[in-house]
Design an enzyme around this catalytic site. Structure first.
Site, PDB file in Angstrom:
ATOM      1  N   SER A 194      45.504  43.027  46.644  1.00 49.00           N
ATOM      2  CA  SER A 194      44.604  43.910  47.392  1.00 49.00           C
ATOM      3  C   SER A 194      44.019  43.275  48.642  1.00 49.00           C
ATOM      4  O   SER A 194      43.479  43.977  49.494  1.00 49.00           O
ATOM      5  CB  SER A 194      43.459  44.385  46.485  1.00 49.00           C
ATOM      6  OG  SER A 194      42.624  43.291  46.141  1.00 49.00           O
TER       7      SER A 194
ATOM      8  N   LYS B  79      36.661  41.302  47.786  1.00 39.12           N
ATOM      9  CA  LYS B  79      36.900  42.270  48.861  1.00 39.12           C
ATOM     10  C   LYS B  79      36.205  41.777  50.125  1.00 39.12           C
ATOM     11  O   LYS B  79      35.465  40.804  50.120  1.00 39.12           O
ATOM     12  CB  LYS B  79      36.351  43.665  48.489  1.00 39.12           C
ATOM     13  CG  LYS B  79      36.870  44.247  47.169  1.00 39.12           C
ATOM     14  CD  LYS B  79      38.324  44.641  47.228  1.00 39.12           C
ATOM     15  CE  LYS B  79      38.797  45.230  45.900  1.00 39.12           C
ATOM     16  NZ  LYS B  79      40.260  45.466  45.876  1.00 39.12           N
TER      17      LYS B  79
END
Length: 326
Positions: free
Chosen positions: A111, A181
């Site tokens: 990701s 993230k």
């Protein structure tokens, strides 16, 4: 006593010769005894004396030097006896570093490509949050699952050795449900992204080409906003936008897809492993563009101006009235 017996230099000059008879024998013995005592006294006062047969091995107390070996340096402790103590100190230091300073984390997914690859080890700064530092736009952060983000994801079962190494911070934890993230917006920001367009923060479009995965669009798979990020929370997105279940996909959960600052473990600042992937994780320049803080900084000023304006108008009217009356 042997020194005095061998050396006659210490005996007094002009000593009368020994008389004949047993008394002379006693006197002679006494004289030798006195001489040997004086020799012993000079030995104590002047240090070691060398006799004709070689140096005298007597210490300061007149004892044989061969029997006074305990005066030498003490024998050092064996390395194997000190090894457990050294290991204990190292473990305590490692635990303190992992708890308060730096912790290693492993990247389990794609990701965050191309910034981070699956299997990379990153070091996370845990110190600055202890001093009240908050996440900033552009930071790559590790945070605990806010609740429901990793639902259904399998959790590996580590063995005893892996549990111990992760406990002291020498190995990433496999049991903790943590995510990594990039921070796109912080508390007080307004963030949005329309299909075919860029991510916009406080009216400023972000240029994400330097870190977004090649071939990805900013948000075509999941447009969003505008969203006002509450104070004390952050909006996060993965660099591989089409392979990241980030804030966009959790707007139905409490927090509206945002993450509390309290859930943030720390900022990832370096790729430490493998060696050929070593790199600093800096903040892209697009997050430092002029005016991106304008929305947050102008709001207090606008409120102050709105409150001061009636006072200024009232004062001008009073001055005009007083001037007319005069």
């Amino acid at each position: 006593m042997a020194v005095g017996a061998r050396s006659g230099h210490e005996e007094p000059e002009g000593r009368p010769g020994p008389p004949v008879g047993g008394a002379g024998t006693e006197a002679s013995d006494s004289g030798r005894s006195d001489g040997s005592d004086r020799a012993g006294g000079q030995h104590r006062a002047g240090g070691r004396q060398n006799g004709p047969d070689g140096p005298d091995d007597l210490d300061e107390d007149g004892r044989d030097g061969e029997n006074s070996g305990d005066r030498g340096p003490k024998k050092q402790r064996s390395f194997w006896k000190e090894l457990p103590l050294l290991i204990g100190i190292a473990l305590v230091l490692a635990l303190l570093i992992k708890t308060f300073l730096v912790q290693a984390f492993s990247i389990p997914s794609d990701s965050m490509q191309d910034t981070l690859q699956r299997g990379d080890r990153v070091l996370v700064d845990k110190l600055t949050p202890w001093f009240g530092s908050e996440p900033e736009r552009g930071d790559v952060v590790v945070f605990h699952d806010p609740g429901g983000w990793l639902e259904g994801e399998p959790t590996p079962t580590p063995n005893v050795a892996q549990k111990f190494l992760s406990f002291i911070g020498l190995m990433p934890s496999a049991e903790e449900k943590d995510l990594i993230k990039r921070v796109i917006a912080v508390g007080g920001d307004t963030v949005s992204c329309k299909k075919g367009g860029p991510v916009v923060v406080n009216g400023k479009a972000l240029s994400e080409k330097s870190f977004i995965y090649p071939g990805n669009t900013p948000c075509d798979d999941q447009p969003f906003g505008p969203i006002h990020v509450p104070k004390g929370r952050i909006w996060v997105m993965g660099d591989h936008r089409q392979d990241s279940l980030d804030s966009r996909y959790h707007q139905q959960l409490p927090g509206g897809g945002t993450v509390s600052d309290k859930e943030v473990v720390g900022r990832a600042f370096v790729v430490a492993w493998p060696v050929n992937r070593w790199d600093w994780l800096g903040v892209p320049s697009t997050f430092d563009q002029k005016g991106i803080n304008a929305a947050g900084s102008l709001a207090p000023g606008a409120l102050g101006l709105a409150g001061a304006l009636p006072l200024v108008i009232r004062r001008r009217r009073r001055l005009t009235r007083d001037g007319t009356a005069g």
